[in-house]
Design an enzyme around this catalytic site. Structure first.
Site, PDB file in Angstrom:
ATOM      1  N   GLU A   2     -54.053  18.597   4.310  1.00 24.99           N
ATOM      2  CA  GLU A   2     -52.618  18.675   4.616  1.00 24.99           C
ATOM      3  C   GLU A   2     -51.809  18.992   3.365  1.00 24.99           C
ATOM      4  O   GLU A   2     -50.838  19.758   3.417  1.00 24.99           O
ATOM      5  CB  GLU A   2     -52.143  17.374   5.272  1.00 24.99           C
ATOM      6  N   ASP A  20     -58.616  23.904   4.400  1.00 22.81           N
ATOM      7  CA  ASP A  20     -59.940  23.258   4.401  1.00 22.81           C
ATOM      8  C   ASP A  20     -60.594  23.341   3.025  1.00 22.81           C
ATOM      9  O   ASP A  20     -61.164  22.361   2.533  1.00 22.81           O
ATOM     10  CB  ASP A  20     -60.856  23.931   5.428  1.00 22.81           C
TER      11      ASP A  20
END
Length: 637
Positions: A486, A549
């Protein structure tokens, strides 16, 4: 739910396929619930919460709880679960609501009622809403969006797409059955079906596909009020805007200019009957979820065909989801206060702060950013908002939801009015940057670029993502990587365009931005064309999530290594474990076309290949399946 056991890991297979080595034994025996398209990972946690809360709410009564907002939820839940009454009433509760559309005479009549119809929740082919202005997030902007197509994405309409004809046939059959049950004759059914499909086809050439929409920075297109109003000579857009927000703004932000360039040829007197049928059909189908069980089941056929769910939900479960979606933040606070401990909140908050510190350190030592850009990136991290577990207060909107009478539909429609009036009333008021977009019982997390804030609802803060019973390395491979994922969204191909206050503003040097775009292109290339059982991956569609990611895993790895006695085997194994998922082929095909996330198996396998520590930990050699030549490895953050 089938639990993934740590003892089933095939260590010998890790060198060739990390995902299968960790999850393969479970995948062979796991059964997808008949009423859902997926099991494992996030879905299993959501299923557990569903069962827990359904059991709790079965025991609770509105008169016995002390929380007045939970009491209103329970009243509404009881109305939703009263299928005896719902079955008796059939379509009647929404007949007047739906047939209001059929009574519209022409464009002028529709124009006169547009504002009221919007507040009442009817579909509009030029939807307007208010959102924080992406270039000044302390204020709201009026946004003009586009309507949804019947098929999941514009690409489905391309010639030769094998799914289109089959899905449209299911849609038409579903619509026919719903309208027949509602008591309409074949002439009207055939007319509204034909006209709805015709209007849908008119929209297709003018809207973006999922890959184009994934580049959401391009959704910011500022029009003066005069220019926006000129989009249609047949609808008074200024009058419509005034009816919604009570004033006329200086500007409107248009998400898809191509669509509004075509609006004048779409919204015409000649097309009015098509538009009317389109609104009527969407209204009817949107209503089936709170009518009789038969209408609910038939009205869900198309969605189940797209997702691959084999059966509809049982009545009581469908009532639970209807009620919790209406009162999601109320239910989230109940879940968080009962099941999410203070120790876990403190521990995870500490982990978030530790991850931010790791990110700062990595930015400070970054070898391709200039000092100017690096300083701005670190400033953005300094200003990053962090929310863990649950919001401190209930949003005012939920305090307005008071159940009246014993009609489910009347309460649903009244709540729709309340929510829509609340939404448009935000115009001219300060932006609440503390507002949560997910409830605490949602198994997910997010970064909001306009607020520069990361949010981790309580529901995701459990094993395998996080547990006080797991080692630090396992937790970093799970929730640690999610946290850093995030954070990485602040610096992905979309988030990188927003500054420390969440404003759309370029803070990069020209050279740094050009270099970043080259790295992003490498990430696109790394995934583009990878084969899955459902088809090939579109690297451009999934690039933002892959950048996140990659940054998340590499930063979580560094954090894990900084702990006493790190166990990198456990770190990478838990990374693969959290992506464990089994889903229907239909769902896999759908997500390949519309989802900005790569398939789970690829998320688990590809990113470790980019990290030197993975090769050293498992002694990966060029002959192994998990080997990627150094020149093909992508490292951005």
């Amino acid at each position: 739910m089938q639990t993934l056991s740590k003892s089933t890991i095939n260590i010998s297979l890790i060198k060739d396929d990390l995902y299968q080595a960790v999850n393969g034994a479970w995948l062979k025996t796991a059964k997808i619930p008949a009423d859902k398209p997926v099991t494992g990972g996030f879905a299993d946690l959501a299923d557990t919460i569903e069962k827990t809360l359904m059991a709790d709410f079965k025991k609770l009564q509105p008169t016995t709880v002390t929380d007045p907002y939970l009491a209103e939820f329970l009243k509404f839940y009881q109305l939703a679960a009263n299928f005896k009454k719902r079955n008796q009433l059939g379509f009647e509760p929404v007949r007047v609501y739906a047939e209001r559309i059929l009574k519209l005479k022409d464009l002028k009549d529709w124009q006169a009622q547009l504002g009221d119809l919007t507040f009442a929740g009817y579909p509009i082919p030029f939807p307007l809403y208010v959102e924080p202005d992406m270039k000044n997030t302390s204020q709201y902007a009026l946004m003009a969006d586009v309507p949804s197509l019947i098929l999941p994405d514009k690409t489905y309409y391309q010639k030769g797409n094998p799914a289109a004809a089959a899905l449209l046939k299911i849609y038409q059959q579903m619509l026919h059955e719903v309208l027949k049950l509602a008591g309409y004759d074949d002439a009207l059914i055939n007319k509204v079906t034909t006209e709805t499909l015709a209007f849908d086809q008119l929209l297709v050439p003018h809207v973006k596909d999922s890959t184009e929409r994934a580049d959401y920075v391009k959704a910011y297109n500022k029009y003066s009020l005069e220019d926006f109003a000129a989009s249609s000579s047949n609808i008074d857009l200024k009058h419509y805007i005034q009816s919604l927000i009570g004033t006329l703004p200086d500007q409107v932000i248009v998400t898809e200019p191509q669509y509004y360039a075509a609006l004048n040829q779409l919204i015409t007197a000649e097309n009015f009957e098509k538009i009317r049928s389109w609104i009527f059909v969407k209204t009817v189908l949107n209503s089936t979820g709170f009518l009789s069980d038969q209408l609910r089941i038939i009205g869900g056929q198309y969605h189940r065909a797209i997702s691959g769910s084999k059966e509809p939900m049982k009545p009581q479960k469908s009532a639970y989801y209807l009620a919790t979606s209406q009162f999601d933040q109320v239910v989230g606070l109940y879940y968080a206060h009962k099941y999410f401990g203070a120790q876990a909140k403190t521990d995870v908050t500490d982990m978030v702060q530790k991850m931010v510190a790791v990110y700062k350190k990595r930015l400070a030592s970054n070898n391709w950013l200039s000092q100017a850009t690096r300083d701005k990136a670190i400033l953005k991290l300094d200003k990053l908002g962090i929310q863990v577990g649950y919001p401190e207060k209930l949003a005012e909107l939920y305090k307005k939801f008071k159940v009246k009478g014993n009609s489910l539909v009347e309460n649903v429609l009244r709540f729709e009015q309340i929510a829509n009036h609340d939404h448009y009333a935000k115009w001219g008021k300060p932006v609440d940057r503390t507002r949560w977009e997910m409830s605490a019982h949602t198994v997910n997390a997010y970064y909001n670029p306009s607020y520069n804030i990361i949010v981790f609802p309580a529901a995701i803060l459990q094993a395998p993502f996080y547990s006080l019973d797991q080692s630090a390395s396992e937790n970093f491979g799970g929730i640690g990587a999610v946290i850093a994922h995030e954070i990485s969204h602040a610096f992905d191909n979309n988030g990188a365009h927003f500054d420390e206050y969440g404003n759309l503003h370029n803070w990069w040097t020209k050279e740094d931005l050009a270099h970043f775009k080259k790295l992003a292109q490498q990430m696109i290339a790394e995934f583009d064309g990878l084969k899955t059982p459902a088809g090939k991956v579109n690297g451009k569609l999934v690039v933002s999530e892959n950048i996140a990611d990659a940054g998340g895993l590499s930063c979580a790895l560094e954090a894990a290594k900084s702990e006493p006695a790190p166990d990198l085997r456990a770190f990478f194994i838990n990374w693969a474990r959290v992506w464990c998922m089994k889903s229907s082929l239909e769902r896999q095909k759908l997500l390949l076309n519309i989802d900005v996330h790569a398939p789970n198996e690829l998320r688990a396998n590809v990113q470790p290949k980019n990290l030197a520590d993975f090769y050293q930990t498992f002694k990966i050699q060029p002959s192994d399946g998990m080997y990627l030549p150094p020149e093909k490895r992508v490292n951005i953050w």
